[in-house]
Scaffold this motif. Structure first.
Motif, mmCIF file in Angstrom:
data_model
loop_
_atom_site.group_PDB
_atom_site.id
_atom_site.type_symbol
_atom_site.label_atom_id
_atom_site.label_comp_id
_atom_site.label_asym_id
_atom_site.label_seq_id
_atom_site.Cartn_x
_atom_site.Cartn_y
_atom_site.Cartn_z
ATOM 1 N N VAL A 157 14.167 17.035 -3.967
ATOM 2 C CA VAL A 157 14.531 15.691 -3.128
ATOM 3 C C VAL A 157 13.140 15.339 -2.158
ATOM 4 O O VAL A 157 12.884 14.373 -2.062
ATOM 5 N N ALA A 158 13.139 16.561 -1.353
ATOM 6 C CA ALA A 158 11.950 16.557 -0.369
ATOM 7 C C ALA A 158 10.710 16.133 -0.813
ATOM 8 O O ALA A 158 9.847 15.343 -0.430
ATOM 9 N N ARG A 159 10.381 16.477 -2.207
ATOM 10 C CA ARG A 159 9.159 16.261 -2.952
ATOM 11 C C ARG A 159 9.059 14.710 -3.065
ATOM 12 O O ARG A 159 7.887 14.245 -2.777
ATOM 13 N N TRP A 160 10.151 14.119 -3.713
ATOM 14 C CA TRP A 160 9.994 12.862 -3.840
ATOM 15 C C TRP A 160 9.882 11.898 -2.670
ATOM 16 O O TRP A 160 9.026 11.012 -2.675
ATOM 17 N N ALA A 161 10.513 12.236 -1.547
ATOM 18 C CA ALA A 161 10.405 11.508 -0.404
ATOM 19 C C ALA A 161 9.058 11.780 0.218
ATOM 20 O O ALA A 161 8.562 10.680 0.639
ATOM 21 N N ALA A 162 8.426 12.924 0.102
ATOM 22 C CA ALA A 162 7.006 13.082 0.546
ATOM 23 C C ALA A 162 6.003 12.302 -0.274
ATOM 24 O O ALA A 162 4.940 11.932 0.051
ATOM 25 N N ALA A 163 6.428 12.094 -1.562
ATOM 26 C CA ALA A 163 5.276 11.663 -2.430
ATOM 27 C C ALA A 163 5.028 10.146 -2.303
ATOM 28 O O ALA A 163 3.847 9.595 -2.639
ATOM 29 N N ASP A 164 5.902 9.327 -1.510
ATOM 30 C CA ASP A 164 5.800 7.910 -1.400
ATOM 31 C C ASP A 164 6.290 7.653 0.088
ATOM 32 O O ASP A 164 7.388 7.768 0.514
ATOM 33 N N ARG A 165 5.254 6.939 0.914
ATOM 34 C CA ARG A 165 5.689 6.561 2.415
ATOM 35 C C ARG A 165 6.888 5.416 2.278
ATOM 36 O O ARG A 165 7.494 5.455 3.524
ATOM 37 N N ARG A 166 6.944 4.870 1.188
ATOM 38 C CA ARG A 166 8.244 4.034 1.287
ATOM 39 C C ARG A 166 9.511 4.598 1.151
ATOM 40 O O ARG A 166 10.639 3.974 1.247
ATOM 41 N N LEU A 167 9.426 5.932 1.013
ATOM 42 C CA LEU A 167 10.715 6.807 0.832
ATOM 43 C C LEU A 167 10.904 7.576 2.206
ATOM 44 O O LEU A 167 11.324 7.163 3.233
ATOM 45 N N GLY A 168 10.097 8.663 2.077
ATOM 46 C CA GLY A 168 9.852 9.423 3.651
ATOM 47 C C GLY A 168 11.130 9.896 4.146
ATOM 48 O O GLY A 168 12.091 9.871 3.141
ATOM 49 N N ALA A 189 6.315 10.784 -14.096
ATOM 50 C CA ALA A 189 5.379 10.978 -13.144
ATOM 51 C C ALA A 189 5.485 9.849 -11.957
ATOM 52 O O ALA A 189 5.319 10.663 -10.894
ATOM 53 N N ASP A 190 5.823 9.079 -12.196
ATOM 54 C CA ASP A 190 5.909 7.707 -11.140
ATOM 55 C C ASP A 190 7.456 7.942 -10.557
ATOM 56 O O ASP A 190 7.880 6.706 -9.960
ATOM 57 N N TRP A 191 8.309 8.895 -10.923
ATOM 58 C CA TRP A 191 9.503 8.771 -10.387
ATOM 59 C C TRP A 191 9.760 8.255 -9.007
ATOM 60 O O TRP A 191 10.724 7.183 -8.590
ATOM 61 N N PRO A 192 9.107 8.843 -8.236
ATOM 62 C CA PRO A 192 9.304 8.459 -6.531
ATOM 63 C C PRO A 192 9.080 6.956 -6.498
ATOM 64 O O PRO A 192 9.882 6.103 -5.765
ATOM 65 N N MET A 241 0.962 -1.149 -0.033
ATOM 66 C CA MET A 241 0.330 0.053 0.114
ATOM 67 C C MET A 241 0.895 1.384 0.024
ATOM 68 O O MET A 241 1.552 1.503 1.005
ATOM 69 N N THR A 242 0.885 2.014 -0.749
ATOM 70 C CA THR A 242 1.605 3.356 -0.948
ATOM 71 C C THR A 242 0.542 4.455 -0.676
ATOM 72 O O THR A 242 -0.641 4.390 -0.870
ATOM 73 N N GLY A 243 1.189 5.484 -0.388
ATOM 74 C CA GLY A 243 0.534 6.890 -0.310
ATOM 75 C C GLY A 243 1.509 7.657 0.079
ATOM 76 O O GLY A 243 2.711 7.582 0.119
ATOM 77 N N PRO A 244 1.324 9.038 0.260
ATOM 78 C CA PRO A 244 2.352 10.014 0.557
ATOM 79 C C PRO A 244 2.836 9.751 2.251
ATOM 80 O O PRO A 244 2.256 9.161 3.088
ATOM 81 N N ALA A 245 4.102 10.237 2.106
ATOM 82 C CA ALA A 245 4.732 9.907 3.537
ATOM 83 C C ALA A 245 4.241 11.056 4.520
ATOM 84 O O ALA A 245 4.081 12.130 4.001
ATOM 85 N N THR A 246 4.251 10.778 5.663
ATOM 86 C CA THR A 246 3.796 11.923 6.877
ATOM 87 C C THR A 246 4.840 12.379 7.928
ATOM 88 O O THR A 246 4.695 13.105 8.558
ATOM 89 N N ASP A 247 6.243 11.821 7.589
ATOM 90 C CA ASP A 247 7.338 12.271 8.327
ATOM 91 C C ASP A 247 8.562 13.058 7.728
ATOM 92 O O ASP A 247 9.311 13.376 8.303
ATOM 93 N N VAL A 248 7.866 13.972 6.421
ATOM 94 C CA VAL A 248 8.738 14.422 5.840
ATOM 95 C C VAL A 248 8.622 15.965 6.525
ATOM 96 O O VAL A 248 7.679 16.527 6.407
ATOM 97 N N PRO A 249 9.668 16.556 6.926
ATOM 98 C CA PRO A 249 9.597 18.112 7.552
ATOM 99 C C PRO A 249 9.306 18.877 6.327
ATOM 100 O O PRO A 249 9.318 18.719 5.086
ATOM 101 N N ALA A 250 8.748 20.086 6.677
ATOM 102 C CA ALA A 250 8.268 21.310 5.700
ATOM 103 C C ALA A 250 9.706 21.424 5.211
ATOM 104 O O ALA A 250 10.850 21.739 5.508
ATOM 105 N N PRO A 251 9.907 21.204 3.495
ATOM 106 C CA PRO A 251 10.898 21.669 2.868
ATOM 107 C C PRO A 251 11.197 23.102 3.009
ATOM 108 O O PRO A 251 10.602 23.956 3.307
ATOM 109 N N PRO A 252 12.568 23.362 2.784
ATOM 110 C CA PRO A 252 13.368 24.413 3.111
ATOM 111 C C PRO A 252 12.604 25.487 2.118
ATOM 112 O O PRO A 252 12.795 25.588 0.904
ATOM 113 N N ALA A 253 12.198 26.791 2.707
ATOM 114 C CA ALA A 253 11.487 27.557 1.964
ATOM 115 C C ALA A 253 12.798 28.474 0.970
ATOM 116 O O ALA A 253 12.396 28.902 -0.057
#
Ligand SMILES: [Zn+2]
Length: 306
Positions: free
Chosen positions: A277-288, A244-247, A1-13
């Motif tokens: 890179v933070a966006r990829w991590a956040a897009a898939d909970r298997r990354l995070g 589109a499915d890079w993460p 089961m995939t979905g977005p990650a929930t443990d990624v900090p807010a990306p740098p502004a």
């Protein structure tokens, strides 16, 4: 089961916010395996080339960090970059030896810089490269596009062999971006890997624009990795968009992705690369967050700390 990650900090502004992002991840700093430092006169020629990028690449390329060498080193420190590989590369024969000597001196005098070397197919390549490895070079830059050489050139055989034996990774620009060279293409470099399967290779720019070809080489050769350099930034998405499915595609190779930026010759602020890179991590909970800690620190450390 995939979905977005929930443990990624807010990306740098912005750049000033990168250290906060690293701290939120619990990282002591960032390790950037793809940074450029060159003798000042040569760097100014490179910048002049980027000034004409509309002509060469069909897109403007305003170099963002056009400051003095000490200022550029200080900027990396302010960004939280604890370790970086200063990469040089020749565009003709007879340059690689003195570039390697120059960057060896630079690294010795610059906190955070690891020792690097570069190469070109020429009769004395094994001589100066062997000396550099002996002296502690931890990364070798190979620029197939700018160099215009064939990486299968028999003159390079002893060089690939000695790097494979020493376990020194080569950051190789062999993709067809931003424009093809006479011997670019991941299929061409795949032939080098077939001959030297133990070679530790970091595919610069993740093979841009042939991202699928890069992942194919990772599937075929266990010692191949890819770097994030310019990948997924708004600038590169315009000229070489990621699938589109890079993460999801990164999941099976998550521990073989290392951070690179192309600082200082990038046409945007450094934080944009970290955000990509933070966006990829956040897009898939298997990354995070675990993926971010690996890409930004652990995987590049493992590669150079042998
Ligand atoms: Zn580069």
């Amino acid at each position: 089961m995939t979905g977005p990650a929930t443990d990624v900090p807010a990306p740098p502004a912005d750049d000033d916010d990168v250290p906060r992002f690293l701290a939120d991840l619990g990282l002591p700093g960032l390790v950037d395996l793809h940074v450029h430092f060159l003798p000042e006169r040569m760097l100014h020629k490179v910048w002049a080339y980027f000034d004409e990028a509309q002509l060469h690449y069909g897109t403007p390329w305003p170099v963002h960090y056009r400051t003095s060498e000490p200022e550029r080193v200080a900027t990396l420190g302010e960004l939280g970059v604890q370790t970086f590989a200063p990469l040089t590369y020749p565009h003709k024969p007879g340059m690689a030896r003195w570039l390697t000597e120059w960057v060896t001196d630079f690294a010795a005098a610059t906190p955070g810089a690891v020792r690097t070397a570069t190469l070109f197919p020429e009769p004395d390549v094994a001589d100066y490269l062997g000396a550099a490895v002996e002296a502690g070079a931890r990364v070798v830059k190979v620029h197939v596009q700018v160099g215009g050489f064939d990486p299968r050139d028999p003159l390079l055989r002893p060089a690939w062999g000695l790097l494979a034996d020493a376990g020194v990774p080569a950051v190789v620009h062999c993709g067809n971006g931003p424009i093809p060279g006479p011997h670019t293409g991941l299929d061409v470099f795949g032939e080098v890997l077939t001959e030297h399967p133990a070679l530790r290779v970091v595919l610069a720019h993740a093979g841009m624009p042939d991202y699928a070809g890069a992942l194919d080489l990772l599937g075929r050769f266990e010692h191949v990795r890819l770097d994030t350099t310019m990948v997924g930034t708004p600038f590169s998405e315009r000229i070489a968009p990621l699938p589109a499915d890079w993460p999801a595609r990164l999941v099976p190779v998550a521990d073989r992705v290392v951070f690179g930026s192309d600082f200082p010759n990038i046409p945007y602020p450094y934080a944009e690369q970290v955000r990509a890179v933070a966006r990829w991590a956040a897009a898939d909970r298997r990354l995070g967050a675990a993926f971010l800690r690996s890409v930004l620190h652990d995987a590049p450390v493992q590669l150079i700390d042998f």
